[in-house]
Design a protein around this motif. Structure first.
Motif, PDB file in Angstrom:
ATOM      1  N   TYR A 144       0.834  -1.207   0.000  1.00  0.00           N
ATOM      2  CA  TYR A 144       0.000   0.000   0.000  1.00  0.00           C
ATOM      3  C   TYR A 144       0.864   1.250   0.000  1.00  0.00           C
ATOM      4  O   TYR A 144       2.001   1.244   0.452  1.00  0.00           O
ATOM      5  N   THR A 145       0.269   2.355  -0.457  1.00  0.00           N
ATOM      6  CA  THR A 145       0.942   3.647  -0.462  1.00  0.00           C
ATOM      7  C   THR A 145       0.947   4.254   0.933  1.00  0.00           C
ATOM      8  O   THR A 145       1.917   4.896   1.329  1.00  0.00           O
ATOM      9  N   GLY A 146      -0.144   4.062   1.691  1.00  0.00           N
ATOM     10  CA  GLY A 146      -0.236   4.639   3.024  1.00  0.00           C
ATOM     11  C   GLY A 146      -1.592   4.401   3.651  1.00  0.00           C
ATOM     12  O   GLY A 146      -2.350   3.530   3.221  1.00  0.00           O
ATOM     13  N   TYR A 190      -4.519   2.753   1.487  1.00  0.00           N
ATOM     14  CA  TYR A 190      -4.746   3.260   0.133  1.00  0.00           C
ATOM     15  C   TYR A 190      -3.580   2.974  -0.785  1.00  0.00           C
ATOM     16  O   TYR A 190      -2.433   2.825  -0.353  1.00  0.00           O
ATOM     17  N   ASN A 191      -3.922   2.852  -2.061  1.00  0.00           N
ATOM     18  CA  ASN A 191      -2.968   2.753  -3.162  1.00  0.00           C
ATOM     19  C   ASN A 191      -3.353   3.799  -4.174  1.00  0.00           C
ATOM     20  O   ASN A 191      -4.515   3.875  -4.584  1.00  0.00           O
ATOM     21  N   LEU A 192      -2.401   4.600  -4.579  1.00  0.00           N
ATOM     22  CA  LEU A 192      -2.617   5.599  -5.622  1.00  0.00           C
ATOM     23  C   LEU A 192      -1.737   5.228  -6.809  1.00  0.00           C
ATOM     24  O   LEU A 192      -0.508   5.184  -6.687  1.00  0.00           O
ATOM     25  N   THR A 193      -2.373   4.906  -7.927  1.00  0.00           N
ATOM     26  CA  THR A 193      -1.663   4.503  -9.139  1.00  0.00           C
ATOM     27  C   THR A 193      -2.239   5.291 -10.311  1.00  0.00           C
ATOM     28  O   THR A 193      -3.269   5.955 -10.167  1.00  0.00           O
TER      29      THR A 193
END
Length: 89
Positions: A26-28, A45-48
């Motif tokens: 995960y991103t954070g 969360y994952n931001l891609t």
């Protein structure tokens, strides 16, 4: 996941951190508190480039502000960008 009558506004903060195990997945962690409640709701969360994935995580999986594990049956929400808004046709 979000209590009814929570209101239309609130606060988003980075209140928790990922364990070493989750940091590669995960991103954070984003924490939401809505205007009509004092309760924080936490999401991995994952931001891609494909969008934003939010995965709810329970307080029972958090110790000393570190998310130690995922929920066994999490609520997951995906937000994808609109290609027209990004200039892609």
């Amino acid at each position: 996941v979000i209590p009814s009558l929570s209101g239309g506004g609130g606060t988003v903060e980075n209140r928790c951190f990922l364990s070493d195990t989750l940091a590669s997945l995960y991103t954070g962690v984003l924490s939401f508190r809505f205007e009509s409640t004092d309760r924080w709701i936490h999401f991995l969360y994952n931001l891609t480039p494909q969008g934003l994935k939010l995965e709810q995580v329970s307080e029972s999986n958090i110790k000393d502000s570190i998310v130690l594990s995922q929920n066994l049956t999490p609520t997951v929400v995906f937000f994808t960008p609109n290609p027209a808004e990004r200039g892609v046709q």
